[in-house]
Scaffold this active site. Structure first.
Site: not given
Lengths: 723, 723
Positions: A52, A147, A189-190, A296, A447
């Site tokens: 990436h 990740g 943003d992920g 990306h 949780e």
């Protein structure tokens, strides 16, 4: 700082390069440093032929600032390649772990041995210390595995909690900086789209974690395309709603003044966490791919990389893995300053040790992950015929408290089920904004974040976090629980209501597949204790397993007393809890866990008295521990060639390894009272006895030809363990 | 509407009751209705001796309004006890499922047969249709399983998507209301703390789902105590950041005007979803427990219930399960109005059927969950020696497109990995705010919500949702995937990158335990196809399994061509893909799935040619389907008494059922190129052949005493299936 002599620049500056420099508001060296990072990232991905490049190229300015030492007047982090585990280092988490080329480059430039130039060239190759996503156990200088999106930023919340708690506990008026570091995060943003980060950041805001600074790489690009495909919320407003300070930086490509000011502001604001929304361009500098999803997750290609280098000031388009002397010298200087800070801290700690030997020694013990002497001395013992039976969650509470009084490193809590999970340390106060010395954490109904925060606390050091919910809701936290196992973090999970025996709440709350999910996970202890003595073993296993997380499964309802349970034997994972009567091999073996053990004992007694079937009962609280015993012990407990029936009020999947037939779940449960459910699904003593008898008769019909479950070669670890 | 004659009130009104009525801004009957709901909830929990009275008592006013029929001028829902599955009913989801006494009471008052007064009295008892949390498959009128917090509100987002999509697809200018319902939700703060709801609601805001109205029971109480323990964020601001309309209602205990106006406003606002934050008191009316955590999850106690009734207008303190005539009549009237709306809709649909027979028939087919004729006709076949090998994810893409062209009910997408998951339907457009007719959903990086939204879409009807991510990240979605299985929703999960074979991304992305987690789950198909022919079987299994979700596991990398693969045989779950040479029983059986099958074929050929070991290879794409075959077929494929070696690049846990020895994972994977990883972990043909040979020799040393894996009694479903 590099393993190869710096390359001398001989090429001529291009027009593009000149123009980039002209518009850059900052020193030429600063720009060249940042461009060098960008080029190295492109080179690494290109050489690996996968990876990436886009995010590292866009985030390089952030990394540059974060790697400027505080002690040299920078706004960044103090850390030390000479001692990557220095307790008070400023933590850094790359939450968008796919951008790890960036992290390895910065570690390389700072002199971390695991990130030599050769390792940068071995990026994503088998056996390298520069794997495809950051792995804390593989690369010194990497704090956590990232990740899986959202984990890193949630881990960072845990690190900030740990720092705040340890600072409140061990700092003194005259030594205010024994523990005083900050935690920095870069995320994309992920990470912010994932629910786990929302949970963690809501809690971080509630707790006012002023020692946490997150840089949000707002590049407007996701894998599928623009963020406007699916992510158009107002992130600034959301984080303000969480109680964060949110700052916005519109540009970092043309100068760092704004970002520098924002980080300064974040550091000054100590009563709330800070999110800095930094507008970047993914793949910055790539003439054909900048700002596009195409940069990306794939190499840019050789010619595009050449074009990148010809556009970015200070680079030689024809050279790869090139770090000029001035660039190397700059980062070496920053690293040296960080190391000076460590040395100064150590001198200070030596004085602290003199002034507060008890505190200092305890802190050392904690960071060394050593158990206190006599850690298990207070663990209770169940005396048959005298003590009152209870639920194993109450036994868990007793054991937790027995070890917690001696082990201040045990810090944790529940996802809003403190009483149901029986996980309150008696007398302990809550960790809250106004009481950071408290050791009970109110995680809220969160949780997944709870587990990730626990991972972050463990990663910080000096901590043995525990956390609790219903076993079924481990399914909400599995992404982070797996990271505990992968990262070798000895987090303790207290999971109550561990079968259909939770009763009336019904199948949404009754675990069926969860025990098997966890048992199938590498490096995860799953302990399901049958009584107080086995529960004591569970806590002993959990605390001793510093590098393996442990799930302690507990019943909601009381279990009957067991005459022959044993903490020591339970430590072996499986043992004979009711021997068959008389001499010679038994006719039948029942093997069970937790709340099914006493029912098997009842069944065995009935089989003996009513049918003269000489039945052995094996309690098997921990398959992982049992597998670690030698073969002769295992065979002495489970002969394999005697009809064996396993009984567990959970999926029968996985039990074929241990038994010829299974009383287990093949459907979901139902809502109803426990005892009715146990009869409905066949876990009552009567049905167990019937099935045991049937099993014995089945093999009698086959002239006693019982397949020997132990007559198998062991192919475990065929090629050796991965790590 | 009740099964018993209404009880006549004979008691005298208390001062408390008089004063409640005096301060109530609304009709006495309205107040009495609401109080009746409160009392019934307290009675149900008391009789069950377990459950949650607090939330129903606080939420009763919301329920009262939502059960006022639109057609009678109310602001609530149109629905029909006579046809609980009426397509265009307004959906209701009780996201705080623990409050289900409330839902059962409203269904009872509306005449739903599953919620007779006897069933209210059998609340939480085994075999009742009023279980401890709502179960769609158990109680008519319940749309989805709720209880695991955050699921319901996320399901509702899926329902709103389905309604919007179907409306856009099937409504016409002259028939604008074939599909035009709204979806209502009641949820508590637990639901809003869970990350899954943040994911789903962010997407709902992005999509502008104006047909969704959520009533947030803001009672300031969680199980552990006040929400200020862990949840102090600004919920209103957060939902506004998501793009929602947020309205606030400060009181519903003393009158419904504000809430009525807010719901009206929500219904008027069609370009964005609405959250109505309603301040309530948990356990309203309980003199000693109102506003306290103590009334959340335990019966109030008989004397407290008497006190409640003596304080609330219209109730008789000495009576239980009491519904006065006027109350029963009011709700019966509302129900009748709702049913009228259905009848009117049906008349309209009959006209629609005449005007648009094709659309109407297709919609009928969809809501009946019938496959289109020839649904599988276009599924491709792999011709050995002619077609080019590829990754199974590309094969999945081919199969998805082959069925999708005929099945418009297939709607779905990926969690931001559309290209990697190969799940784009060719030519299909995105479902977006401006294009609700699109059938591809951009879920964003939101795996858990993706699965829950898919559940909601399925629950809505007329839909076969599919969704996609990397198999490893099923771990993020497991809470919702389990709900698919429990709820009998045939959602299709396309999970690519299904082993360490994903390569360089490393162990954070490489599933190891995931296949076993899913296989241990009841009512879940797990299919791992070895090539295109088996992939066609996977899609056939998935589409035919209307009431069972299916996980289709796919490789990232190409697999070699298989000569004897077969779609029909793969449908049986397991079959001989390479028969042993010559006659008589084979010397060795290799059983494998997916990308390991062709390697086993290579290994078998080598064993035959180099060592004359007559080796059979079994491909086993779906254990669940294989278990459904009769015993003689299963034995004909896997004899059990022949040395059997299983090979799967995943946890070996669970394979002991099928094989004597396993080539499987016992650790996490590593970052590196696929082929190197397969060698490192022993999945290359050479190692498989070596281990196969070892296995044969092992049993030769034991004089051929191979334990017969089939010589076991089958105790599956000992006491019958639960449902």
């Amino acid at each position: 700082m590099t393993n190869e002599p710096p390359t001398k620049r001989i090429h001529t500056e291009t027009d593009h390069q000149t123009s980039q420099l002209a518009s850059y508001k900052g020193s030429p060296l600063e720009l060249k440093c940042i461009n060098t990072i960008r080029a190295l990232a492109a080179d690494m991905v290109q050489k690996a032929n996968s990876g990436h490049p886009g995010a590292p190229m866009g985030c390089a300015p952030m990394a540059h600032l974060l790697w400027s030492a505080v002690s040299s007047g920078g706004v960044g982090r103090d850390h030390s390649a000479a001692d990557p585990k220095w307790w008070n280092r400023d933590r850094f988490v790359l939450s968008n772990g796919h951008a790890c080329a960036l992290q390895y480059i910065m570690l390389h430039l700072s002199g971390y041995e695991d990130c030599s130039i050769d390792q940068l060239k071995a990026f994503r190759q088998l056996g390298s210390t520069t794997p495809g996503h950051p792995e804390n156990f593989c690369t010194k200088g990497v704090e956590v595995c990232t990740g899986p999106l959202g984990q890193g930023i949630s881990n960072a919340v845990g690190m900030a909690i740990a720092a705040k708690h340890l600072g409140a506990t061990y700092n003194t008026t005259d030594f205010p900086n024994v523990i005083s570091n900050k935690t920095y995060v870069i995320c994309g943003d992920g990470c912010l789209q994932e629910g786990i980060s929302g949970e963690a950041c809501s809690l971080a805001g509630h707790l006012g974690l002023g020692n946490l600074i997150v840089l949000y790489d707002d590049n407007k690009i996701t894998i599928d395309g623009g963020t406007d495909l699916a992510f158009t919320e107002d992130v600034k407003m959301r984080y303000e709603a969480y109680g964060w300070q949110v700052l916005t930086v519109d540009d970092v490509a043309n100068g760092l003044d704004d970002l520098r000011a924002a980080i300064e502001e974040g550091k000054k604001t100590t009563d709330k966490p800070t999110l800095i929304k930094v507008r970047t361009a993914i793949g910055y500098g790539s003439p054909n791919k900048e700002g596009k999803a195409s940069c990306h997750g794939a190499p840019l290609g050789a010619s595009e990389i050449e074009a990148v280098k010809s556009r970015l000031y200070g680079l030689d388009p024809l050279k790869s893995f090139c770090i000029d002397e001035d660039v190397a010298a700059y980062y070496a200087q920053q690293a040296a300053e960080g190391d000076k800070a460590r040395v100064a801290w150590e001198a200070n700690f030596a004085k602290y040790m003199e002034a507060y030997p008890e505190k200092a020694t305890e802190l050392q013990r904690r960071f060394n992950q050593e158990l206190v002497e006599g850690a298990f001395d207070d663990l209770p013992t169940f005396v048959y015929g005298k003590d009152k039976p209870d639920s194993t969650r109450k036994f868990s509470e007793a054991c937790l408290n027995a070890v917690a009084s001696k082990a201040p490193e045990l810090m944790g809590g529940s996802a809003d089920l403190t009483e149901s999970n029986c996980c309150q340390i008696k007398g302990a106060t809550d960790f809250q904004k106004a009481s950071p010395e408290g050791r009970m954490i109110r995680f809220g109904v969160r949780e997944h974040a709870m587990a990730a925060i626990s991972n972050g606390m463990f990663a910080y050091g000096g901590m043995r976090p525990f956390c609790a919910t219903f076993l079924q809701f481990a399914g909400y936290a599995l992404g982070a629980m797996r990271c505990s196992a992968l990262s070798k973090f000895g987090v303790i999970y207290i999971m109550t209501h561990d079968s259909i025996g939770l009763g009336e709440d019904g199948p949404t709350h009754q675990p069926v597949e969860m025990l098997e999910s966890l048992r199938a996970m590498p490096n995860m202890n799953v302990v399901r204790a049958a009584d107080l003595n086995e529960m004591a073993a569970a806590y002993q296993i959990a605390l001793k397993s510093v590098n393996t997380p442990t799930v302690i499964c507990c019943t909601r309802a009381p279990v009957s007393a067991l005459e022959h349970s044993s903490r020591d034997k339970a430590m072996k994972g499986g043992y004979i809890i009711l021997p068959e009567e008389g001499d010679g091999a038994p006719d039948l073996v029942l093997v069970a866990t937790g709340s099914e053990v006493w029912r098997c004992v009842d069944a065995a007694k009935a089989l003996q008295s009513e049918h003269s079937i000489r039945t052995r009962v094996v309690s098997m609280p921990c398959q992982e521990a049992f597998l670690e015993q030698d073969e002769s012990y295992r065979r002495s407990v489970l002969p394999g060639n005697i009809p064996t029936l396993s009984v567990e009020a959970s999926s029968e999947h996985g039990w074929h390894r241990w038994s010829h037939a299974q009383v287990g779940m093949t459907t979901f449960g139902m809502s109803g009272p426990l005892e009715e459910l146990f009869v409905k699904f066949g876990f009552d003593a009567e049905n167990v006895a019937n099935k045991g008898k049937e099993l014995v008769e089945f093999y009698k019909q086959l002239d006693g030809a019982v397949p020997d479950l132990n007559a198998r070669p062991s192919f475990v670890n065929i090629k050796g363990s991965a790590h």
